[in-house]
Design an enzyme around this catalytic site. Structure first.
Site, PDB file in Angstrom:
ATOM      1  N   HIS A  22       5.142  21.658   6.419  1.00  0.00           N
ATOM      2  CA  HIS A  22       3.791  21.637   5.877  1.00  0.00           C
ATOM      3  C   HIS A  22       3.103  20.303   6.121  1.00  0.00           C
ATOM      4  O   HIS A  22       1.900  20.166   5.911  1.00  0.00           O
ATOM      5  CB  HIS A  22       3.852  21.939   4.373  1.00  0.00           C
ATOM      6  CG  HIS A  22       2.536  22.195   3.735  1.00  0.00           C
ATOM      7  ND1 HIS A  22       1.974  21.349   2.799  1.00  0.00           N
ATOM      8  CD2 HIS A  22       1.639  23.205   3.899  1.00  0.00           C
ATOM      9  CE1 HIS A  22       0.809  21.826   2.411  1.00  0.00           C
ATOM     10  NE2 HIS A  22       0.579  22.943   3.060  1.00  0.00           N
ATOM     11  N   ARG A  63      -1.929  25.195  10.609  1.00  0.00           N
ATOM     12  CA  ARG A  63      -2.974  26.199  10.841  1.00  0.00           C
ATOM     13  C   ARG A  63      -3.968  25.655  11.861  1.00  0.00           C
ATOM     14  O   ARG A  63      -4.389  24.502  11.772  1.00  0.00           O
ATOM     15  CB  ARG A  63      -3.723  26.539   9.548  1.00  0.00           C
ATOM     16  CG  ARG A  63      -2.849  27.144   8.456  1.00  0.00           C
ATOM     17  CD  ARG A  63      -3.698  27.695   7.326  1.00  0.00           C
ATOM     18  NE  ARG A  63      -2.913  27.986   6.135  1.00  0.00           N
ATOM     19  CZ  ARG A  63      -2.182  29.083   5.957  1.00  0.00           C
ATOM     20  NH1 ARG A  63      -2.147  29.996   6.905  1.00  0.00           N
ATOM     21  NH2 ARG A  63      -1.495  29.266   4.839  1.00  0.00           N
TER      22      ARG A  63
END
Length: 778
Positions: free
Chosen positions: A459, A399
């Protein structure tokens, strides 16, 4: 008629339901909105968060449940219940939460609005001058955007967009219409005169939630739906409006393997194929204002195949995420809690980051965000982009911030001729479009960009800068738990490390080769990775603690994470507890482990820390007979982390950094102002400082440099002593807690949150097997 006590099944299970545990987490967030020590504006922020959380919960978790229900697949929840009974329990609990949320808003927040200089008003409560402003806004801005969509035998049912405020308007032709416009009739041939008709009016998402009116001493916020409601007659000329009811739908948003623990890949493809043909997710929730038209509600129930369990009557503001507009109003900025300025990391002296390349050649640095700024990492990347000695940069991105300095630095590096490899995770929920867009920018600049790794979600958070220094090439590595996002790094707690240690450099190089190419290294020295063998390595470490406990050697486990859900690891914790290992789990959100059960988990305690910051760090401690092993990184103890994500935990090998990490765990254990203890039944009790006990607030105390006494105790022996001391203290207080009969946050003491033993009728399910395939053995 045969009766089955579903609450008994839930109690007998040695696991806590993931979804019920999540709802209890949202109760802890709601508790922040009730905190008398917080300003109204902070309370509104937490109220907004509970609303946002619940939206995602219904889209993803309830959506996942409906994947099983709608496609006829079997599912047994950790609580022991099958799909249908569990749906009922889950929605019952969700209804209770929404009721408590509404009462909190009505009784504790709304009465404070006037004192703080604002109010939320309906149109009829405005002055004549204010009404003219509202009418002008509606005429010039709102009216042109509204599109009434009628539904009858002549017009198909319109697509109601996910999470958009919508009016369901029931009308019929009035006698006046015949007299005024006898030649104009919108009635289809098969619609009888006087028959009720249903029309939907969706409020455009690009309009602000409130129209703002400034009075002399306060601000008035008029909800957009009230402006539309007051002007509906302008959309329905010469017809009688029988009712106009505001509602909002939430659709299934779970079409990934990640949220469905035991679903197979072919089933996911089946769902995705179904989605393409339907072009819409199935409705899993309808929020509606009180006293809605029975005609409207019957149509919605039938159309979307829902019942009263899916329908939530909201007596307050629908979609309280809109409260954020009040928080952003210029006059109210700064009225919430003020974030302290970050402090220098313990392992990075003042001035050392002026030449971080030089400092990192000889020292490792542990960063504890937000107490330590992310600036050293971002500046290192920016300098690397300009440094002629830097040959290349490799990075994983999950992100990013808006106007990301990270992206800007990578673009600059590519422009300067450096080799730049970036793995963008395009499956990062709700950030997919931004990651695709930023990845395309980097590709255009000449970067080597990979958009995810097959079926796995990447991730892990890693950065490696390759720099030529004389005859030697040095790898500068950054690895941690948090995103490369300058904005959220001020709001999330995370841990990361900067190092030039060759072992980390080698491991991270190998790991990048795995995720960008086709490589299967034999082993890592300092990394534990998923989906390769993270679960098994953690299980091995737990078993080693159990072996030491059985031998009478010192043992202990402290795990700090977001979520604890993996059944295999939980079972190993239970075995270690039986062996005498003291285990402390600091779990912010979901916890499926049942602590403190006799014969199962007497030596396990679970606490949750919820407060000013979102606890996002992962830190796993194993005592290892005094030679402690400490790991930090991106992974939680979840099925998705171990099996469906690319994750990495890194060993904190540096003795000084290990001491800093132990201190972080100690203060987490000592916190008594943001902490909630989990009971054996899954409910949570808010912790308060005992008489004479020093208040500890980690969201403030980490901004203070630890004193010598604290640092002296930040050792494996000191941490183990704290575990035993706290266990003894809990035993001493146990009788007092029982006597006090403390009520858990969800209001149902001793019942797993489902009342005093509800029953399920045989009619509701086909047979007993539909209630529980198995009751887990103790």
């Amino acid at each position: 008629m045969k009766l089955f006590k579903s609450a008994d099944l839930i109690r007998k299970s040695k696991y806590i339901s993931r979804d019920l545990s999540w709802l209890r987490f949202n109760y802890r967030v709601l508790d922040q909105a009730k905190d008398p020590g917080r300003s109204l504006f902070d309370k509104l922020r937490f109220m907004s968060i509970t609303s946002s959380n619940l939206d995602e919960f219904f889209m993803i978790r309830v959506g996942s449940l409906y994947n099983y229900l709608d496609y006829g697949k079997e599912r047994v929840d950790y609580s022991g219940l099958r799909e249908l009974p569990f749906r009922r329990k889950l929605l019952d609990f969700a209804h209770r939460f929404v009721n408590d949320q509404s009462l909190t808003y009505l009784n504790e927040l709304k009465p404070q609005f006037e004192k703080q200089g604002f109010s939320i008003r309906r149109v009829e409560e405005l002055t004549e001058v204010e009404l003219k402003k509202v009418e002008g806004y509606f005429k010039n801005t709102v009216f042109p955007l509204l599109t009434p969509m009628v539904y009858d035998s002549y017009h198909g049912f319109p697509l109601i967009i996910n999470q958009v405020l919508t009016f369901g308007v029931v009308t019929r032709e009035s006698n006046l219409a015949d007299a005024v416009l006898p030649v104009v009739s919108a009635l289809p041939p098969d619609v009888e005169k006087g028959q009720e008709r249903l029309t939907f009016v969706q409020i455009p998402q690009n309009l602000t939630r409130f129209f703002e009116i400034t009075r002399k001493d306060r601000v008035v916020f008029v909800p957009i739906e009230e402006i539309v409601r007051a002007n509906l007659p302008k959309l329905f000329r010469n017809v009688e409006i029988l009712s106009a009811d505001l509602f909002r739908v939430t659709r299934n948003g779970d079409f990934t393997l990640e949220e469905s623990e035991d679903i197979d890949t072919d089933f996911i493809k089946e769902i995705q194929t179904g989605l393409k043909t339907r072009k819409r997710g199935r409705v899993v929730r309808v929020e509606v204002e009180p006293d809605a038209s029975p005609y409207l509600m019957n149509v919605l129930r039938e159309r979307w195949n829902i019942d009263n369990g899916n329908i939530f009557v909201i007596p307050v503001l629908l979609d309280m995420k809109g409260l954020n507009q009040i928080l952003r109003y210029p006059s109210f900025k700064g009225k919430g809690s003020k974030l302290p300025a970050p402090v220098p990391p313990l392992s990075l002296p003042d001035g050392a980051d002026d030449n971080l390349f030089e400092y990192l050649k000889h020292h490792d640095v542990l960063l504890h965000h937000p107490y330590n700024s992310i600036e050293p990492v971002v500046r290192l990347l920016e300098r690397a982009a300009e440094d002629p000695q830097v040959l290349g940069i490799k990075q994983t991105i999950y992100r990013l911030a808006e106007d990301s300095r990270v992206t800007a630095a990578l673009l600059k590096a590519a422009e300067n001729g450096k080799h730049v490899s970036v793995l963008f995770e395009v499956k990062a929920r709700f950030d997919e479009e931004r990651n695709i867009r930023e990845g395309a920018r980097l590709e255009k600049a000449g970067c080597f960009v990979i958009y995810g790794v097959g079926k796995y979600k990447t991730h892990t958070k890693m950065l490696m800068i390759i720099r030529k220094e004389g005859e030697k090439v040095t790898r500068y590595v950054h690895i941690g738990s948090g995103n490369y996002n300058e904005q959220t790094s001020r709001l999330y707690t995370d841990l990361s490390m900067l190092t030039t240690n060759d072992t980390y450099g080698h491991d991270v190089s190998e790991f990048f080769n795995v995720i960008t190419g086709h490589s299967q290294p034999d082993d890592y020295e300092y990394l534990i990775t998923a989906p390769r063998d993270m679960r098994q390595q953690l299980i091995h470490l737990v078993r080693e603690e159990a072996k030491n406990a059985k031998k009478g050697l010192p043992s202990g486990i402290v795990m700090k994470m977001n979520s604890l859900e993996d059944r295999e690891l939980i079972d190993e914790f239970y075995k270690a507890s039986k062996a005498g290992v003291p285990i402390r789990c600091i779990v912010r959100g979901i916890c499926c482990l049942r602590p403190g059960r006799a014969g199962l988990s007497e030596n396990i305690e679970v606490k949750s820390i919820v407060g000013e910051y979102l606890e996002h760090a992962r830190l796993f401690y194993f005592h290892h007979n005094g030679e402690a092993k400490l790991f930090a990184g991106s992974a939680d103890a979840m099925v998705r982390s171990f099996d469906r994500r690319i994750e990495a935990l890194f060993l904190i090998a540096n003795p000084q950094l290990r001491r800093e990490a132990i201190l972080i765990l100690q203060l987490n254990l000592l916190d008594n102002l943001n902490s909630y203890f989990m009971r054996e039944d899954g409910a949570y009790i808010r912790q308060e400082p005992a008489a004479g006990e020093t208040p500890v607030n980690i969201h403030r105390d980490f901004y203070r440099r630890p004193d010598e006494a604290q640092l002296a105790q930040a050792t494996p022996a000191g941490l183990l002593a704290l575990l035993h001391e706290q266990a003894a203290q809990r035993r001493r207080l146990a009788e007092e807690v029982v006597t006090a009969n403390l009520t858990p946050l969800d209001g149902e003491a001793g019942t797993d949150g489902f009342g005093p033993g509800e029953v399920i009728m045989e009619e509701e399910v086909e047979n007993e097997a539909d209630i529980a395939a198995t009751v887990v053995d103790e």
